[in-house]
Scaffold this active site. Structure first.
Site, PDB file in Angstrom:
ATOM      1  N   GLU A 257      27.213  21.413  18.730  1.00 11.36           N
ATOM      2  CA  GLU A 257      25.936  21.108  18.091  1.00 11.36           C
ATOM      3  C   GLU A 257      25.546  19.644  18.321  1.00 11.36           C
ATOM      4  OE1 GLU A 257      25.396  23.972  14.331  1.00 11.36           O
ATOM      5  OE2 GLU A 257      26.808  22.336  13.994  1.00 11.36           O
ATOM      6  N   LEU A 258      26.493  18.743  18.128  1.00 10.87           N
ATOM      7  CA  LEU A 258      26.172  17.322  18.264  1.00 10.87           C
ATOM      8  C   LEU A 258      25.798  16.968  19.695  1.00 10.87           C
ATOM      9  CD1 LEU A 258      27.739  17.355  15.435  1.00 10.87           C
ATOM     10  CD2 LEU A 258      28.050  14.936  15.892  1.00 10.87           C
TER      11      LEU A 258
ATOM     12  N   VAL B 276      33.099  24.088  16.441  1.00 12.02           N
ATOM     13  CA  VAL B 276      31.665  24.342  16.664  1.00 12.02           C
ATOM     14  C   VAL B 276      30.882  23.028  16.629  1.00 12.02           C
ATOM     15  CG1 VAL B 276      29.605  25.516  15.778  1.00 12.02           C
ATOM     16  CG2 VAL B 276      31.817  26.674  15.710  1.00 12.02           C
ATOM     17  N   CYS B 277      31.320  22.101  15.800  1.00  9.63           N
ATOM     18  CA  CYS B 277      30.579  20.845  15.590  1.00  9.63           C
ATOM     19  C   CYS B 277      30.247  20.091  16.881  1.00  9.63           C
ATOM     20  CB  CYS B 277      31.324  19.940  14.629  1.00  9.63           C
ATOM     21  SG  CYS B 277      31.450  20.603  12.949  1.00  9.63           S
ATOM     22  N   PRO B 278      31.212  19.879  17.801  1.00  7.75           N
ATOM     23  CA  PRO B 278      30.840  19.110  18.989  1.00  7.75           C
ATOM     24  C   PRO B 278      29.761  19.783  19.833  1.00  7.75           C
ATOM     25  CG  PRO B 278      33.078  19.985  19.193  1.00  7.75           C
ATOM     26  CD  PRO B 278      32.653  20.186  17.775  1.00  7.75           C
TER      27      PRO B 278
END
Length: 199
Positions: A53-54, A49-51
């Site tokens: 968002e970034l 999920v992190c990429p």
């Protein structure tokens, strides 16, 4: 742990700046001096999920910049991991050259100070909106599987600035350019009389 209405917690730590430069003495208060800031925590580099968002933060950086807002990301990864992730192409699971600073919280002290360290290992998806006086005006925390809506944080900044400029309070779902209301019995009655069906 509630930080809203309190001074943001300052820190100095290694980071990768928006231009890719690695520094060992990134200081939050110096970087955001007299500016608004969105300080967001995420679990780990090279995850799932992190990429999304970034990359979303980076794609919308102009929306933040035109409001005078600095964006800073924080995870418990090293500065070298941040650098490698920035150099990994998006289609290979990287984030590309995101246009804001990524802070290394490898000692986990920043996540712990902000009350978002999960299981003494990684940070939850926490977001803090800090005003130009270094006061926390908003905080939110998502569980690990739940990605953020990045547009919400520009909306929050707009609402804070509207309140400061006009003295009005911003109702549910308020967006810049929409009616706000006076913080009084008459103000809420007048607003609800006109807009309650739109809520």
């Amino acid at each position: 742990m509630n930080l809203v209405t309190k001074s943001a917690i300052d820190f100095t730590t290694p980071a990768v700046l928006s231009d890719g430069e690695i520094v060992d003495d990134f200081c939050l208060s110096k970087h955001v001096q007299n500016k608004y800031a969105v300080l967001f925590f995420y679990p780990l580099d090279f995850t799932f999920v992190c990429p999304t968002e970034l990359i979303s933060f980076s794609n919308k950086i102009e929306d933040f910049s035109k409001r005078g807002v600095e964006v800073i990301g924080v995870s418990v990864d090293s500065k070298f991991s941040h650098c490698k992730w920035r150099k990994t192409p998006v289609n290979d699971g990287g984030i590309g050259e995101v246009s804001y600073t990524l802070v290394s919280d490898i000692k986990k002290s920043i996540s712990r100070d902000y009350g978002v360290l999960h299981d003494d290992s990684i940070a939850l998806r926490a977001t803090f909106v800090i005003d130009d006086k270094f006061i926390v005006r908003h905080q939110s925390i998502n569980d690990l599987p739940l990605g953020r809506n990045i547009d919400e944080f520009t909306r929050i900044v707009d609402a804070i600035k509207h309140n400061e400029e006009y003295g009005e309070v911003c109702p549910a779902g308020w967006k810049k350019g929409k009616p706000a209301m006076q913080a009084s019995n008459e103000g809420v009655a007048d607003y609800l009389n006109s807009y309650s069906e739109e809520l």
